[in-house]
Motif scaffolding. Structure first.
Motif, PDB file in Angstrom:
ATOM      1  N   ASP A   4      -0.967   4.424   4.853  1.00 43.45           N
ATOM      2  CA  ASP A   4      -2.074   5.228   5.384  1.00 43.45           C
ATOM      3  C   ASP A   4      -2.782   6.022   4.305  1.00 43.45           C
ATOM      4  O   ASP A   4      -2.168   6.456   3.326  1.00 43.45           O
ATOM      5  N   LYS A   5      -4.072   6.230   4.506  1.00 43.47           N
ATOM      6  CA  LYS A   5      -4.888   7.036   3.606  1.00 43.47           C
ATOM      7  C   LYS A   5      -5.486   8.217   4.371  1.00 43.47           C
ATOM      8  O   LYS A   5      -5.482   8.238   5.604  1.00 43.47           O
ATOM      9  N   ALA A   6      -6.002   9.186   3.642  1.00 49.25           N
ATOM     10  CA  ALA A   6      -6.694  10.329   4.251  1.00 49.25           C
ATOM     11  C   ALA A   6      -8.187  10.140   4.024  1.00 49.25           C
ATOM     12  O   ALA A   6      -8.728  10.545   2.998  1.00 49.25           O
ATOM     13  N   GLU A   7      -8.831   9.506   4.999  1.00 52.35           N
ATOM     14  CA  GLU A   7     -10.260   9.192   4.853  1.00 52.35           C
ATOM     15  C   GLU A   7     -11.118  10.311   5.433  1.00 52.35           C
ATOM     16  O   GLU A   7     -10.869  10.794   6.534  1.00 52.35           O
ATOM     17  N   VAL A   8     -12.122  10.694   4.662  1.00 48.15           N
ATOM     18  CA  VAL A   8     -13.108  11.685   5.110  1.00 48.15           C
ATOM     19  C   VAL A   8     -14.444  10.951   5.225  1.00 48.15           C
ATOM     20  O   VAL A   8     -14.990  10.507   4.213  1.00 48.15           O
ATOM     21  N   PHE A   9     -14.943  10.798   6.452  1.00 49.08           N
ATOM     22  CA  PHE A   9     -16.179  10.036   6.677  1.00 49.08           C
ATOM     23  C   PHE A   9     -17.349  10.954   7.014  1.00 49.08           C
ATOM     24  O   PHE A   9     -17.157  12.063   7.528  1.00 49.08           O
ATOM     25  N   GLU A  56       6.673  12.309  -1.761  1.00 46.43           N
ATOM     26  CA  GLU A  56       6.114  11.221  -2.551  1.00 46.43           C
ATOM     27  C   GLU A  56       4.820  10.721  -1.909  1.00 46.43           C
ATOM     28  O   GLU A  56       4.700  10.663  -0.677  1.00 46.43           O
ATOM     29  N   ILE A  57       3.847  10.345  -2.759  1.00 46.12           N
ATOM     30  CA  ILE A  57       2.591   9.800  -2.247  1.00 46.12           C
ATOM     31  C   ILE A  57       2.860   8.437  -1.626  1.00 46.12           C
ATOM     32  O   ILE A  57       3.595   7.609  -2.176  1.00 46.12           O
ATOM     33  N   ILE A  58       2.270   8.201  -0.462  1.00 44.96           N
ATOM     34  CA  ILE A  58       2.494   6.969   0.298  1.00 44.96           C
ATOM     35  C   ILE A  58       1.648   5.836  -0.269  1.00 44.96           C
ATOM     36  O   ILE A  58       0.458   5.986  -0.523  1.00 44.96           O
ATOM     37  N   GLY A  59       2.286   4.695  -0.477  1.00 45.84           N
ATOM     38  CA  GLY A  59       1.559   3.507  -0.904  1.00 45.84           C
ATOM     39  C   GLY A  59       1.296   3.450  -2.396  1.00 45.84           C
ATOM     40  O   GLY A  59       1.513   4.409  -3.141  1.00 45.84           O
ATOM     41  N   LYS A  60       0.788   2.310  -2.823  1.00 45.89           N
ATOM     42  CA  LYS A  60       0.463   2.074  -4.230  1.00 45.89           C
ATOM     43  C   LYS A  60      -0.804   2.820  -4.616  1.00 45.89           C
ATOM     44  O   LYS A  60      -1.710   3.004  -3.799  1.00 45.89           O
ATOM     45  N   ILE A  74      -9.795   8.420  -4.505  1.00 42.66           N
ATOM     46  CA  ILE A  74      -9.226   9.433  -5.387  1.00 42.66           C
ATOM     47  C   ILE A  74      -7.705   9.446  -5.254  1.00 42.66           C
ATOM     48  O   ILE A  74      -7.174   9.563  -4.144  1.00 42.66           O
ATOM     49  N   ASN A  75      -7.014   9.347  -6.366  1.00 47.74           N
ATOM     50  CA  ASN A  75      -5.553   9.330  -6.383  1.00 47.74           C
ATOM     51  C   ASN A  75      -4.967  10.733  -6.299  1.00 47.74           C
ATOM     52  O   ASN A  75      -4.163  11.144  -7.140  1.00 47.74           O
ATOM     53  N   ARG A 131      -5.267  10.411  -0.693  1.00 51.77           N
ATOM     54  CA  ARG A 131      -3.948   9.839  -0.415  1.00 51.77           C
ATOM     55  C   ARG A 131      -3.152  10.753   0.507  1.00 51.77           C
ATOM     56  O   ARG A 131      -3.441  11.940   0.634  1.00 51.77           O
ATOM     57  N   LYS A 132      -2.135  10.175   1.129  1.00 48.74           N
ATOM     58  CA  LYS A 132      -1.216  10.928   1.963  1.00 48.74           C
ATOM     59  C   LYS A 132       0.136  11.076   1.267  1.00 48.74           C
ATOM     60  O   LYS A 132       0.529  10.220   0.467  1.00 48.74           O
ATOM     61  N   ILE A 133       0.821  12.157   1.598  1.00 47.30           N
ATOM     62  CA  ILE A 133       2.117  12.460   1.003  1.00 47.30           C
ATOM     63  C   ILE A 133       3.170  12.524   2.101  1.00 47.30           C
ATOM     64  O   ILE A 133       2.961  13.175   3.130  1.00 47.30           O
TER      65      ILE A 133
END
Length: 272
Positions: free
Chosen positions: A163-168, A136-140, A207-208, A128-130
């Motif tokens: 937005d999320k923090a994706e690791v590919f 605060e964490i962004i999004g639900k 992961i939250n 997640r992104k902050i």
């Protein structure tokens, strides 16, 4: 296993040092920082020089492994294509130049990556992104911590926006490069992330936990969506058309309507 942290920068020398400091203070240093300067050549000489001097200073500090290169500004997506080709890491995290990481980000990524790296159906990890202005964490939140889901599940089935923090896996980004359309300088990252999920039926380990600090600046991509749509209609036509080609989308009539409207807008701008 090595992590590549990839940063494209364009006229953002003023914020690079904050990102650099967050990398220096990581609890685990098992990563490379790959930076591409898009201010190179004829587009913006002075910001390029300042950014380059700053990055050279970081390199001379010898506190983290830094790989630096520059190219003319063809857009962030072209920079990602080149970054993925040059990356030495097994997995790949994009961190924009105006953002930064929590001090335990690399350690958290590696800890969770070890748990799923042997599974061929896992394309990466979704943290997640902050918002660093509100902390605060962004999004639900994800329905449950440490679930497996595709990008379509996250956005359309779970209705989790933001937005999320994706690791590919780096290899997947190399195999699924962004289209490089002549005359256009933007292609949404979601196009490739969805392509990886849809074509390979591969999932993200969700992961939250917030590891990525960000805000939306006035000169950022999110704040300039309408301008991006007008200036890059062919890329958006590819993106919205690809969404309509996925079966998951057709379970959600409201989303179909929104996507169809955006597609029509893109076609209209393309015809102008």
């Amino acid at each position: 296993m090595l992590l590549t942290i990839f940063t494209p920068t364009y006229n953002r020398a003023y914020s690079l040092e904050r990102l650099y400091k967050s990398l220096v203070t990581q609890s685990l240093k098992d990563f490379e920082w790959l930076v591409v300067n898009l201010s190179y050549a004829r587009y913006s000489e002075n910001p390029c020089i300042y950014s380059e001097e700053l990055i050279n200073k970081f390199v001379s500090d010898n506190k983290v492994k830094i790989c630096y290169f520059k190219q003319e500004n063809g857009g962030k997506h072209r920079a990602i294509n080149r970054g993925a080709a040059m990356a030495q890491g097994d997995y790949f995290l994009i961190v924009d130049s105006d953002d930064y990481l929590t001090s335990d980000a690399v350690e958290s990524i590696k800890r969770e990556w070890i748990k799923v790296c042997t599974r061929s159906d896992i394309s990466g990890i979704c943290f997640r992104k902050i918002n660093y202005s509100t902390n605060e964490i962004i999004g639900k939140a994800f329905p449950k911590d440490k679930l497996f889901a595709t990008t379509f599940d996250i956005y359309y089935n779970w209705k989790i926006r933001g937005d999320k923090a994706e690791v590919f896996r780096t290899s997947l980004i190399r195999k699924n490069p962004f289209p490089e359309i002549s005359g256009e300088r933007f292609m949404t990252e979601a196009y490739v992330w969805n392509k990886i999920a849809g074509h390979r039926k591969s999932m993200l380990y969700c992961i939250n936990q917030g590891i990525y600090m960000c805000d939306y600046l006035p000169d950022g991509l999110t704040a300039n969506f309408k301008c991006l749509l007008r200036n890059n209609p062919k890329g958006y036509i590819k993106y919205y058309s690809s969404l309509l080609g996925n079966a998951v989308i057709w379970r959600h009539p409201i989303d179909i309507l929104k996507i169809s409207i955006r597609l029509c807008q893109s076609i209209y701008y393309c015809l102008l």
